[in-house]
Design a protein around this motif. Structure first.
Motif, PDB file in Angstrom:
ATOM      1  N   ARG A 127      -8.004  16.226  20.126  1.00 51.90           N
ATOM      2  CA  ARG A 127      -8.962  17.019  19.361  1.00 51.90           C
ATOM      3  C   ARG A 127     -10.390  16.588  19.701  1.00 51.90           C
ATOM      4  O   ARG A 127     -10.607  15.525  20.275  1.00 51.90           O
ATOM      5  CB  ARG A 127      -8.689  16.887  17.865  1.00 51.90           C
ATOM      6  N   LEU A 128     -11.361  17.418  19.336  1.00 54.08           N
ATOM      7  CA  LEU A 128     -12.761  17.126  19.610  1.00 54.08           C
ATOM      8  C   LEU A 128     -13.389  16.498  18.370  1.00 54.08           C
ATOM      9  O   LEU A 128     -13.312  17.055  17.276  1.00 54.08           O
ATOM     10  CB  LEU A 128     -13.511  18.406  19.982  1.00 54.08           C
ATOM     11  N   TYR A 129     -14.022  15.344  18.571  1.00 54.17           N
ATOM     12  CA  TYR A 129     -14.589  14.617  17.438  1.00 54.17           C
ATOM     13  C   TYR A 129     -16.117  14.686  17.409  1.00 54.17           C
ATOM     14  O   TYR A 129     -16.762  15.082  18.373  1.00 54.17           O
ATOM     15  CB  TYR A 129     -14.111  13.162  17.469  1.00 54.17           C
ATOM     16  N   ARG A 130     -16.659  14.287  16.294  1.00 54.36           N
ATOM     17  CA  ARG A 130     -18.098  14.341  16.061  1.00 54.36           C
ATOM     18  C   ARG A 130     -18.871  13.559  17.123  1.00 54.36           C
ATOM     19  O   ARG A 130     -18.496  12.443  17.476  1.00 54.36           O
ATOM     20  CB  ARG A 130     -18.398  13.766  14.677  1.00 54.36           C
ATOM     21  N   GLY A 131     -19.938  14.144  17.633  1.00 47.40           N
ATOM     22  CA  GLY A 131     -20.745  13.477  18.639  1.00 47.40           C
ATOM     23  C   GLY A 131     -21.676  12.451  18.032  1.00 47.40           C
ATOM     24  O   GLY A 131     -22.178  12.629  16.926  1.00 47.40           O
ATOM     25  N   LYS A 132     -21.891  11.372  18.755  1.00 42.49           N
ATOM     26  CA  LYS A 132     -22.811  10.333  18.298  1.00 42.49           C
ATOM     27  C   LYS A 132     -24.232  10.684  18.749  1.00 42.49           C
ATOM     28  O   LYS A 132     -24.471  10.868  19.950  1.00 42.49           O
ATOM     29  CB  LYS A 132     -22.391   8.977  18.855  1.00 42.49           C
ATOM     30  N   PRO A 133     -25.188  10.775  17.825  1.00 43.42           N
ATOM     31  CA  PRO A 133     -26.528  11.245  18.155  1.00 43.42           C
ATOM     32  C   PRO A 133     -27.406  10.222  18.864  1.00 43.42           C
ATOM     33  O   PRO A 133     -28.425  10.576  19.457  1.00 43.42           O
ATOM     34  CB  PRO A 133     -27.122  11.595  16.789  1.00 43.42           C
ATOM     35  N   GLY A 134     -27.020   8.937  18.810  1.00 40.97           N
ATOM     36  CA  GLY A 134     -27.889   7.905  19.356  1.00 40.97           C
ATOM     37  C   GLY A 134     -28.047   7.903  20.862  1.00 40.97           C
ATOM     38  O   GLY A 134     -29.003   7.337  21.383  1.00 40.97           O
ATOM     39  N   GLY A 210     -11.937  24.960  23.523  1.00 38.81           N
ATOM     40  CA  GLY A 210     -10.931  25.512  22.626  1.00 38.81           C
ATOM     41  C   GLY A 210     -10.267  24.449  21.762  1.00 38.81           C
ATOM     42  O   GLY A 210      -9.263  24.727  21.095  1.00 38.81           O
ATOM     43  N   GLN A 211     -10.824  23.244  21.727  1.00 37.88           N
ATOM     44  CA  GLN A 211     -10.244  22.164  20.932  1.00 37.88           C
ATOM     45  C   GLN A 211     -10.513  22.357  19.441  1.00 37.88           C
ATOM     46  O   GLN A 211     -11.519  22.951  19.052  1.00 37.88           O
ATOM     47  CB  GLN A 211     -10.839  20.819  21.354  1.00 37.88           C
TER      48      GLN A 211
END
Length: 246
Positions: A127-134, A210-211
């Motif tokens: 699955r696709l997870y939250r991106g890290k903004p740093g 499409g994840q």
């Protein structure tokens, strides 16, 4: 020279053996700096993407890959250097992030392509997870370059975590249109702007891949999975002990 030779041999071998399909290759600029922001499903992602491109792509790799002693260590270091990986020292609380940001900006200032995985680590379950903004957003805004979303398809089926021998099948790569964040120029230290930039990129990656999207960090998901597996082993051991006692 080393990169060209390694790309020719490794890239040619990968394309011949796995025949990856590619969509949107025209979205990669012929010259000039840009960030390639990709989902991360497999260790092999950093090899398949450069293999299908004419230009060099520099990714970040942990420094341990370049400093391990012995023959195997030297061979590993030569391999990673040859395919365009850049060592980053992960020591210190913020060492890895700051080092990656500096390295990424340097790559872009040379007019090259910089590859980054906004999730920060491989997906534990596809699955696709939250991106890290740093990382991604700070580099993009500090360097003032476009971000090109990329989706790797099925690479986790070729080489799942822990597997050494890859399975021969066709992976896919979808390359989206460049995203322009010049409207946020000079705001790379605003956490709300960094979050907005990162979320926009992740949304584009989600559409390409499409994840299923999960709004937590992949590192947190890995901890949950590890804790659940540990608890399951403990429960199984407890059941086995009770059975023997009976």
């Amino acid at each position: 020279m080393i990169y060209g030779a390694m790309k020719f041999s490794l890239g040619g071998s990968l394309k011949l053996a796995f025949r990856p399909w590619v969509e949107g290759i025209a979205n990669i600029p012929a010259e000039g700096p840009a960030i390639l922001a990709s989902n991360h499903l497999s260790f092999s992602d950093s090899f398949f993407l450069p293999a299908v491109l004419d230009r060099k792509v520099t990714f970040i790799a942990k420094a341990e890959y370049f400093t391990t002693p012995g023959i195997k260590g030297r061979m590993t270091a030569a391999f990673f250097k040859g395919v365009g990986q850049l060592p980053v020292d992960r020591s210190g609380v913020r060492g890895a992030g700051e080092a990656a940001i500096r390295s990424g900006i340097e790559v872009l200032e040379r007019g090259e392509l910089f590859g980054i995985y906004p999730e920060g680590t491989r997906s534990p379950d596809g699955r696709l997870y939250r991106g890290k903004p740093g990382g991604l957003a700070r580099v993009a805004l500090a360097a003032g370059v476009p971000v090109i979303p990329v989706a790797m398809i099925d690479t986790e089926k070729i080489q799942p975590p822990g597997k050494v021998v890859p399975k021969l099948m066709r992976p896919g790569i979808r390359i989206g249109r460049p995203l322009d964040f010049s409207r946020y120029q000079g705001m790379e230290h605003d956490r709300f702007v960094l979050r907005a930039v990162t979320d926009e990129v992740m949304y584009e990656i989600m559409k390409l891949s499409g994840q299923e999207y999960v709004d937590i960090y992949a590192t947190a998901a890995k901890r949950r999975i590890a804790e659940a597996a540990k608890q399951e082993r403990a429960d199984k051991a407890g059941r086995t002990g009770r059975t023997r006692a009976a």
